[in-house]
Write a protein that holds these residues in place. Structure first.
Motif, PDB file in Angstrom:
ATOM      1  N   ARG A   1       0.674  -0.621   0.102  1.00  0.00           N
ATOM      2  CA  ARG A   1      -0.162  -0.285  -0.396  1.00  0.00           C
ATOM      3  C   ARG A   1       1.170   1.560  -0.110  1.00  0.00           C
ATOM      4  O   ARG A   1       0.569   2.329  -0.838  1.00  0.00           O
ATOM      5  CB  ARG A   1      -0.954   0.151   1.465  1.00  0.00           C
ATOM      6  CG  ARG A   1      -2.153  -0.620   1.213  1.00  0.00           C
ATOM      7  CD  ARG A   1      -2.931  -0.343  -0.109  1.00  0.00           C
ATOM      8  NE  ARG A   1      -3.161  -1.160  -0.660  1.00  0.00           N
ATOM      9  CZ  ARG A   1      -3.409  -0.867  -2.403  1.00  0.00           C
ATOM     10  NH1 ARG A   1      -4.877   0.399  -2.190  1.00  0.00           N
ATOM     11  NH2 ARG A   1      -3.828  -1.754  -3.550  1.00  0.00           N
TER      12      ARG A   1
ATOM     13  N   ARG B   1     -11.699   5.342  -5.447  1.00  0.00           N
ATOM     14  CA  ARG B   1     -12.043   4.830  -3.706  1.00  0.00           C
ATOM     15  C   ARG B   1     -11.717   3.420  -3.364  1.00  0.00           C
ATOM     16  O   ARG B   1     -11.023   2.606  -2.340  1.00  0.00           O
ATOM     17  CB  ARG B   1     -13.484   5.473  -3.260  1.00  0.00           C
ATOM     18  CG  ARG B   1     -13.415   4.456  -2.065  1.00  0.00           C
ATOM     19  CD  ARG B   1     -15.008   4.573  -1.504  1.00  0.00           C
ATOM     20  NE  ARG B   1     -14.950   6.327  -1.181  1.00  0.00           N
ATOM     21  CZ  ARG B   1     -15.181   7.378  -0.526  1.00  0.00           C
ATOM     22  NH1 ARG B   1     -15.296   6.882   0.689  1.00  0.00           N
ATOM     23  NH2 ARG B   1     -15.617   8.418  -1.004  1.00  0.00           N
TER      24      ARG B   1
ATOM     25  N   GLU C   1      -8.746   1.303  -1.362  1.00  0.00           N
ATOM     26  CA  GLU C   1      -9.418   1.310   0.083  1.00  0.00           C
ATOM     27  C   GLU C   1      -8.730  -0.460   0.145  1.00  0.00           C
ATOM     28  O   GLU C   1      -9.404  -1.168   1.415  1.00  0.00           O
ATOM     29  CB  GLU C   1     -10.824   0.605  -0.060  1.00  0.00           C
ATOM     30  CG  GLU C   1     -10.971   2.631   0.735  1.00  0.00           C
ATOM     31  CD  GLU C   1     -12.012   3.205   1.160  1.00  0.00           C
ATOM     32  OE1 GLU C   1     -13.115   1.516   0.794  1.00  0.00           O
ATOM     33  OE2 GLU C   1     -12.798   3.961   1.616  1.00  0.00           O
ATOM     34  N   ARG C   2      -8.366  -0.946  -1.133  1.00  0.00           N
ATOM     35  CA  ARG C   2      -8.064  -1.987  -1.741  1.00  0.00           C
ATOM     36  C   ARG C   2      -6.979  -2.836   0.112  1.00  0.00           C
ATOM     37  O   ARG C   2      -5.640  -2.500  -0.221  1.00  0.00           O
ATOM     38  CB  ARG C   2      -7.261  -2.343  -2.914  1.00  0.00           C
ATOM     39  CG  ARG C   2      -7.271  -3.891  -2.959  1.00  0.00           C
ATOM     40  CD  ARG C   2      -7.035  -4.674  -4.659  1.00  0.00           C
ATOM     41  NE  ARG C   2      -7.315  -3.667  -5.436  1.00  0.00           N
ATOM     42  CZ  ARG C   2      -7.140  -3.105  -6.199  1.00  0.00           C
ATOM     43  NH1 ARG C   2      -6.504  -3.666  -7.195  1.00  0.00           N
ATOM     44  NH2 ARG C   2      -8.540  -2.960  -7.764  1.00  0.00           N
TER      45      ARG C   2
ATOM     46  N   LEU D   1      -6.919  -3.047   2.770  1.00  0.00           N
ATOM     47  CA  LEU D   1      -6.851  -2.476   4.394  1.00  0.00           C
ATOM     48  C   LEU D   1      -7.832  -2.580   5.260  1.00  0.00           C
ATOM     49  O   LEU D   1      -7.324  -2.416   6.229  1.00  0.00           O
ATOM     50  CB  LEU D   1      -7.260  -0.624   3.820  1.00  0.00           C
ATOM     51  CG  LEU D   1      -6.356  -0.325   3.031  1.00  0.00           C
ATOM     52  CD1 LEU D   1      -6.600   1.764   2.668  1.00  0.00           C
ATOM     53  CD2 LEU D   1      -5.074  -0.202   4.012  1.00  0.00           C
TER      54      LEU D   1
ATOM     55  N   ASN E   1      -2.558   1.165   8.843  1.00  0.00           N
ATOM     56  CA  ASN E   1      -4.272   2.154   8.882  1.00  0.00           C
ATOM     57  C   ASN E   1      -5.162   3.288   8.878  1.00  0.00           C
ATOM     58  O   ASN E   1      -5.699   3.636   7.763  1.00  0.00           O
ATOM     59  CB  ASN E   1      -4.938   0.854   9.050  1.00  0.00           C
ATOM     60  CG  ASN E   1      -6.940   0.517   8.901  1.00  0.00           C
ATOM     61  OD1 ASN E   1      -6.724   0.624   7.532  1.00  0.00           O
ATOM     62  ND2 ASN E   1      -8.116   0.828  10.243  1.00  0.00           N
TER      63      ASN E   1
ATOM     64  N   GLN F   1      -5.554   5.415   5.930  1.00  0.00           N
ATOM     65  CA  GLN F   1      -7.731   6.327   5.756  1.00  0.00           C
ATOM     66  C   GLN F   1      -7.164   8.435   5.563  1.00  0.00           C
ATOM     67  O   GLN F   1      -8.359   8.450   4.618  1.00  0.00           O
ATOM     68  CB  GLN F   1      -7.476   6.093   6.854  1.00  0.00           C
ATOM     69  CG  GLN F   1      -8.003   4.399   7.138  1.00  0.00           C
ATOM     70  CD  GLN F   1      -9.444   3.489   5.832  1.00  0.00           C
ATOM     71  OE1 GLN F   1      -9.998   4.781   5.174  1.00  0.00           O
ATOM     72  NE2 GLN F   1      -9.326   2.689   5.459  1.00  0.00           N
TER      73      GLN F   1
ATOM     74  N   ILE G   1      -6.317   8.796   2.323  1.00  0.00           N
ATOM     75  CA  ILE G   1      -7.694   8.318   0.758  1.00  0.00           C
ATOM     76  C   ILE G   1      -8.579   9.873   1.311  1.00  0.00           C
ATOM     77  O   ILE G   1      -9.274  10.051   0.429  1.00  0.00           O
ATOM     78  CB  ILE G   1      -8.440   6.892   1.815  1.00  0.00           C
ATOM     79  CG1 ILE G   1      -7.522   6.032   1.236  1.00  0.00           C
ATOM     80  CG2 ILE G   1      -9.643   6.888   0.541  1.00  0.00           C
ATOM     81  CD1 ILE G   1      -7.859   4.517   1.948  1.00  0.00           C
TER      82      ILE G   1
END
Length: 273
Positions: A37, A107, A111-112, A114, A192, A196, A199
């Motif tokens: 990520r 999106r 968010e894959r 996570l 995480n 977030q 994102i």
């Protein structure tokens, strides 16, 4: 043998080592996801201030420049704006819907995986606590064995002798399981939350860029992208060809009728003479 004794024997037989091995395996997967990520978000980096300024300037200049500028950016924001530019000739409403769909797709990409980090961060301490409980059960089991095998003063001496050895080692194993659970959970929760946050920032920047494009479309109702002109030309060309063919057919029919009339008049003249 009742259920409690049966479960106790299973816990004592397997010990808490398998819980720690499980936590280590989960932590390896967690680290792999964190690295993947991090590389993904790093590959999408771009100067959004410069990108917004270039979008305004390119829209005022030409549509081709805006499309090329968005395609040159690796960011998710540029991908969403490109989706709006692709259907901009259909109006602001179509562009807004296209960008909303592109935002949803981006999106999902952001968010894959996570969810794994969030789940592991929330449950790793409980898995470690399970190992802690097993270690405590093992410690009391050792004390129970020492008390059963001896009586009276010998029982107390045996319990004291067992405490520094098997009992304390079981308690230490229990504390290690707790520490491993926390060590796995803390990085998962931290990264995480970090991802977030990234994102949310990406989606906010996307909203800003889409508003720039929509404001330009609403301020310029006659906004046309190059693809529309080509499509109109492709439709108009067959129409012109059909009109030419029709005119030729009409002209040929008129000429044929005129020649037939001239021949008929000539024949009438010969008969009169």
């Amino acid at each position: 043998m009742d259920l409690v004794e049966w479960l106790q024997r299973i816990m004592v037989g397997f010990g808490a080592a398998w819980v720690m091995w499980l936590m280590i395996g989960l932590s390896v997967i967690s680290v792999a996801i964190i690295l993947e990520r991090a590389w993904f978000f790093w590959s999408l980096r771009d100067d959004l201030g410069v990108l917004a300024r270039d979008l305004r300037a390119s829209l005022d200049d030409s549509v081709e420049a805006a499309i090329k500028r968005m395609e040159a950016s690796p960011s998710a924001e540029a991908a969403v704006v490109s989706a709006g530019l692709a259907v901009a000739h259909k109006g602001p409403e179509a562009a807004e819907e296209a960008m909303a769909g592109a935002t949803a797709l981006q999106r999902m990409k952001l968010e894959r995986r996570l969810a794994y980090l969030g789940t592991l961060g929330n449950n790793a301490p409980f898995i470690g606590l399970f190992g802690t409980v097993i270690g405590v059960v093992m410690a009391f089991d050792e004390l129970g064995k020492a008390a059963v095998n001896t009586t009276g003063a010998q029982a107390a001496q045996a319990a004291q002798a067992a405490a520094p050895q098997a009992v304390m080692s079981s308690i230490a194993e229990a504390l290690v399981a707790t520490a491993v659970g926390l060590a796995v959970a803390i990085p998962a929760v931290a990264f995480n939350n970090f991802f977030q946050r990234m994102i949310k920032a990406t989606l906010a920047n996307t909203e800003a860029l889409t508003r720039i494009l929509l404001s330009h479309l609403k301020a310029n109702p006659s906004f046309v992208v190059p693809g529309e002109g080509l499509a109109a030309h492709a439709v108009e060309k067959p129409r012109k060809a059909a009109k030419v063919a029709e005119s030729r057919a009409t002209g040929g029919t008129a000429k044929k009728a005129a020649s037939e009339k001239a021949a008929s008049d000539e024949a009438d003249g010969e008969e009169e003479s």
